[in-house]
Design an enzyme around this catalytic site. Structure first.
Site, PDB file in Angstrom:
ATOM      1  NE  ARG A  33      55.776  31.280 -26.604  1.00 29.08           N
ATOM      2  CZ  ARG A  33      56.814  30.247 -26.817  1.00 29.08           C
ATOM      3  NH1 ARG A  33      56.583  29.706 -27.978  1.00 29.08           N
ATOM      4  NH2 ARG A  33      57.642  30.025 -25.945  1.00 29.08           N
ATOM      5  CD  GLU A  83      62.920  33.822 -26.941  1.00 32.20           C
ATOM      6  OE1 GLU A  83      62.190  32.868 -26.661  1.00 32.20           O
ATOM      7  OE2 GLU A  83      63.216  34.606 -25.759  1.00 32.20           O
ATOM      8  CB  THR A  85      60.306  27.910 -29.335  1.00 33.88           C
ATOM      9  OG1 THR A  85      59.742  29.002 -28.550  1.00 33.88           O
ATOM     10  CG2 THR A  85      59.443  26.687 -28.834  1.00 33.88           C
ATOM     11  CE  LYS A 144      62.372  30.575 -21.873  1.00 31.95           C
ATOM     12  NZ  LYS A 144      61.822  30.595 -23.358  1.00 31.95           N
ATOM     13  N   GLY A 155      55.620  34.197 -16.018  1.00 32.23           N
ATOM     14  CA  GLY A 155      55.285  34.952 -14.822  1.00 32.23           C
ATOM     15  C   GLY A 155      56.098  36.226 -14.679  1.00 32.23           C
ATOM     16  N   GLY A 157      56.832  37.626 -22.021  1.00 32.41           N
ATOM     17  CA  GLY A 157      55.966  36.850 -23.344  1.00 32.41           C
ATOM     18  C   GLY A 157      54.517  37.473 -23.236  1.00 32.41           C
ATOM     19  CB  SER A 158      51.289  36.328 -22.626  1.00 32.22           C
ATOM     20  OG  SER A 158      51.232  35.771 -21.422  1.00 32.22           O
TER      21      SER A 158
END
Length: 213
Positions: free
Chosen positions: A21, A44, A73, A133, A162, A182-183
């Site tokens: 992102r 992604e 997304t 997902k 998570g 992700g993050s």
């Protein structure tokens, strides 16, 4: 161009899908190169990234031979088609929209619809998704995935949210096909500081963790 079966195999090995992102489109080439160097080849690029379609087109052109570039997304079929036209090899949605699966399947591309409950996961499967997902997976943990797969072993689950280095192996041992990171992998701080060597190091740690399944 890789076949759908080849794309599915590459998403599952080593089983780490980087959810990117970015806040600035110009970050994507650096992020992608750092991830590939660390061994994470499934990337992604979310539609929340500025100029996402153009970014996917350029990333596919530049890195398509080294990585599997996908789009995340995705909330509607038209966005799915536009991203595929730009070169996306796989499509990820956080929600259960059968029309997105239909659009991806019409283009013979890999699709991953979102779900949270057993019923939603099965409905996603019946809609033709290749992967489910499980989102958000924060607080669910590997035990939930194992319990979900007990009556529904035909599902290819990809928990997202998570997922950390410390639980990657547990998720995969529980039967998940892959995980979305992700993050915990591409953090806001790394993007802000352009800390690409750190991103490569983290990517390699995620891959090592996945190999421990």
């Amino acid at each position: 161009m890789s076949s759908k079966a080849e794309i599915i195999a590459r998403l599952r090995n080593p089983g780490i899908i980087a959810v990117v992102r970015a806040t600035v489109a110009a970050q994507i080439p650096f992020v992608t190169e750092a991830l590939i160097t660390g061994g994470v080849i499934a990337i992604e690029i979310t539609m929340t990234t500025p100029d996402a379609i153009a970014v996917i087109r350029e990333a596919s052109r530049r890195f398509g031979g080294q990585a599997v570039i996908g789009v995340g997304t995705v909330l509607d079929a038209e966005t799915c088609r536009r991203a595929i036209d730009a070169g996306a090899e796989f499509v990820v949605s956080p929600i259960l929209r059968p029309e997105i699966a239909a659009a991806a399947r019409a283009a013979d591309k890999t699709i991953m619809l979102g779900a949270f409950t057993p019923t939603e996961a099965q409905l996603a499967h019946e809609a033709g998704t290749d992967f489910v997902k499980i989102f958000p997976a924060d607080g669910l943990g590997p035990s939930y995935m194992k319990a979900l797969l007990a009556p529904l072993p035909h599902l290819r689950l990809v928990p997202t949210g998570g997922v950390e280095i410390g639980n990657v192996a547990a998720f995969l041992k529980a039967g998940c096909a892959a995980v979305g990171a992700g993050s915990s992998l591409v953090s806001g701080r790394i993007l802000r500081d352009s800390a690409w060597p750190e991103l490569t190091r983290l990517a390699a740690e995620f891959v090592r963790a996945a190999r421990e399944r």
